[in-house]
Design a protein around this motif. Structure first.
Motif, mmCIF file in Angstrom:
data_model
loop_
_atom_site.group_PDB
_atom_site.id
_atom_site.type_symbol
_atom_site.label_atom_id
_atom_site.label_comp_id
_atom_site.label_asym_id
_atom_site.label_seq_id
_atom_site.Cartn_x
_atom_site.Cartn_y
_atom_site.Cartn_z
ATOM 1 N N GLN A 35 0.827 -1.206 0.000
ATOM 2 C CA GLN A 35 0.000 0.000 0.000
ATOM 3 C C GLN A 35 0.863 1.259 0.000
ATOM 4 N N LYS A 36 1.952 1.248 0.767
ATOM 5 C CA LYS A 36 2.858 2.408 0.794
ATOM 6 C C LYS A 36 3.489 2.625 -0.580
ATOM 7 N N SER A 37 3.875 1.530 -1.216
ATOM 8 C CA SER A 37 4.447 1.639 -2.553
ATOM 9 C C SER A 37 3.421 2.190 -3.544
ATOM 10 N N ALA A 38 2.168 1.710 -3.433
ATOM 11 C CA ALA A 38 1.097 2.201 -4.310
ATOM 12 C C ALA A 38 0.854 3.686 -4.083
ATOM 13 N N LEU A 39 0.903 4.108 -2.824
ATOM 14 C CA LEU A 39 0.689 5.518 -2.492
ATOM 15 C C LEU A 39 1.789 6.387 -3.114
ATOM 16 N N ASN A 40 3.042 5.942 -3.000
ATOM 17 C CA ASN A 40 4.149 6.697 -3.592
ATOM 18 C C ASN A 40 4.019 6.762 -5.110
ATOM 19 N N GLN A 41 3.616 5.646 -5.716
ATOM 20 C CA GLN A 41 3.425 5.633 -7.176
ATOM 21 C C GLN A 41 2.289 6.574 -7.578
ATOM 22 N N MET A 42 1.243 6.630 -6.769
ATOM 23 C CA MET A 42 0.121 7.502 -7.059
ATOM 24 C C MET A 42 0.552 8.972 -7.032
ATOM 25 N N PHE A 43 1.324 9.348 -6.019
ATOM 26 C CA PHE A 43 1.771 10.739 -5.934
ATOM 27 C C PHE A 43 2.708 11.083 -7.092
ATOM 28 N N GLU A 44 3.532 10.133 -7.525
ATOM 29 C CA GLU A 44 4.401 10.388 -8.672
ATOM 30 C C GLU A 44 3.580 10.521 -9.951
ATOM 31 N N LEU A 45 2.533 9.713 -10.062
ATOM 32 C CA LEU A 45 1.636 9.806 -11.212
ATOM 33 C C LEU A 45 0.973 11.178 -11.257
ATOM 34 N N PHE A 46 0.534 11.654 -10.093
ATOM 35 C CA PHE A 46 -0.102 12.973 -10.018
ATOM 36 C C PHE A 46 0.912 14.080 -10.292
ATOM 37 N N ARG A 47 2.138 13.906 -9.797
ATOM 38 C CA ARG A 47 3.179 14.910 -10.032
ATOM 39 C C ARG A 47 3.441 15.074 -11.529
ATOM 40 N N PHE A 48 3.488 13.951 -12.227
ATOM 41 C CA PHE A 48 3.782 13.969 -13.659
ATOM 42 C C PHE A 48 2.631 14.568 -14.458
ATOM 43 N N ASN A 49 1.397 14.215 -14.111
ATOM 44 C CA ASN A 49 0.231 14.622 -14.906
ATOM 45 C C ASN A 49 -0.334 15.986 -14.522
ATOM 46 N N TYR A 50 -0.105 16.410 -13.278
ATOM 47 C CA TYR A 50 -0.652 17.700 -12.815
ATOM 48 C C TYR A 50 0.481 18.555 -12.240
ATOM 49 N N HIS A 51 1.538 18.697 -13.004
ATOM 50 C CA HIS A 51 2.783 19.260 -12.475
ATOM 51 C C HIS A 51 2.600 20.580 -11.725
ATOM 52 N N ASN A 52 2.054 21.583 -12.388
ATOM 53 C CA ASN A 52 1.918 22.889 -11.749
ATOM 54 C C ASN A 52 0.941 22.853 -10.577
ATOM 55 N N GLN A 53 -0.196 22.171 -10.754
ATOM 56 C CA GLN A 53 -1.169 22.047 -9.678
ATOM 57 C C GLN A 53 -0.573 21.289 -8.490
ATOM 58 N N PHE A 54 0.210 20.267 -8.810
ATOM 59 C CA PHE A 54 0.830 19.459 -7.755
ATOM 60 C C PHE A 54 1.787 20.303 -6.914
ATOM 61 N N LEU A 55 2.596 21.111 -7.573
ATOM 62 C CA LEU A 55 3.566 21.938 -6.855
ATOM 63 C C LEU A 55 2.887 23.017 -6.028
ATOM 64 N N LYS A 56 1.727 23.495 -6.482
ATOM 65 C CA LYS A 56 0.978 24.479 -5.699
ATOM 66 C C LYS A 56 0.373 23.829 -4.452
ATOM 67 N N ALA A 57 -0.112 22.596 -4.612
ATOM 68 C CA ALA A 57 -0.742 21.898 -3.496
ATOM 69 C C ALA A 57 0.285 21.381 -2.499
ATOM 70 N N PHE A 58 1.441 20.941 -3.011
ATOM 71 C CA PHE A 58 2.486 20.376 -2.147
ATOM 72 C C PHE A 58 3.800 21.090 -2.455
ATOM 73 N N PRO A 59 3.972 22.310 -1.950
ATOM 74 C CA PRO A 59 5.115 23.144 -2.344
ATOM 75 C C PRO A 59 6.454 22.725 -1.748
ATOM 76 N N ASP A 60 6.446 21.902 -0.698
ATOM 77 C CA ASP A 60 7.715 21.494 -0.092
ATOM 78 C C ASP A 60 7.613 20.066 0.425
ATOM 79 N N ALA A 61 8.756 19.522 0.812
ATOM 80 C CA ALA A 61 8.823 18.122 1.246
ATOM 81 C C ALA A 61 7.981 17.866 2.490
ATOM 82 N N ALA A 62 7.976 18.813 3.432
ATOM 83 C CA ALA A 62 7.223 18.621 4.669
ATOM 84 C C ALA A 62 5.718 18.509 4.398
ATOM 85 N N THR A 63 5.220 19.364 3.510
ATOM 86 C CA THR A 63 3.797 19.318 3.154
ATOM 87 C C THR A 63 3.456 18.001 2.468
#
Length: 215
Positions: A35-63
């Motif tokens: 499940q943890k691996s799936a979660l990480n893959q999901m966030f990477e999928l979102f990062r790739f497909n929604y790049h600008n929106q993703f960076l606005k929603a999660f601007p730093d590592a802590a967030t």
């Protein structure tokens, strides 16, 4: 739209921060390795497909780490294959970065199909007796994933080698099932990482007999 996205993400993170002061109860489940691996893959999928929106929603590592903790807790009841299928479905259906509630709704859709998680399906496929077609499968998708993976291959290879092949086929069929497509259609086999030497004629005949016994 970006402001709305940031606002709803902020509300989610505020909630998880407030909850983090409460010790986890004995009944609270923790995400497993898959499940943890799936979660990480999901966030990477979102990062790739929604790049600008993703960076606005999660601007730093802590967030991002805090968000993953929240999502992990809310998605803990879903198998890894369902989480990934829901994430891929979200990418296909939405032009905007989905929140966790939208992912959950897509996970629920997969759950309504009544299919087992990938590993449980793999064990079922490996243990099912012959003839395979007459076995009482938990769901037809398990049979078709086993057939696509090759019964002989599943029966004669270790789990570390056979399970990834089965899981690939199972996940592909699960996606078809969610989209209302025909799961009986042939799945194109993945190209092997290394070439194999052709079997001798006698070996080919022996393998053919073994395959017949599995049908």
């Amino acid at each position: 739209m970006d402001k709305q996205l940031l606002n709803r993400t902020t509300q989610q993170l505020k909630q998880v921060c407030a909850d983090s002061t409460t010790p986890a109860g004995e009944g609270q489940k923790a995400a497993n390795t898959e499940q943890k691996s799936a979660l990480n893959q999901m966030f990477e999928l979102f990062r790739f497909n929604y790049h600008n929106q993703f960076l606005k929603a999660f601007p730093d590592a802590a967030t991002l780490i805090t968000a993953k903790r929240l999502w992990s807790r809310l998605l803990v009841d879903y198998p890894a294959s369902t989480i990934l299928a829901a994430a891929e479905r979200a990418v296909k259906e939405s032009s905007y970065l989905p929140n966790v509630h939208e992912v959950i709704s897509r996970c629920d859709l997969a759950g309504e199909l009544g299919v087992p998680d990938a590993y449980a399906a793999y064990i079922e496929a490996c243990r099912a007796p012959s003839p395979k077609k007459t076995f009482a499968w938990s769901h037809p998708v398990v049979y078709f994933a086993g057939r696509a993976s090759d019964w002989f291959f599943l029966a004669n290879n270790a789990e570390y080698k056979a399970f990834p092949v089965f899981k690939r086929n199972y996940d592909l069929l699960l996606q078809r099932l969610q989209q209302g497509e025909d799961i009986q259609l042939t799945i194109e086999k993945a190209l092997p990482e290394t070439s194999e030497r052709p079997l001798a004629r006698q070996q080919q005949q022996e393998k053919l007999q073994q395959l017949k016994s599995l049908l």
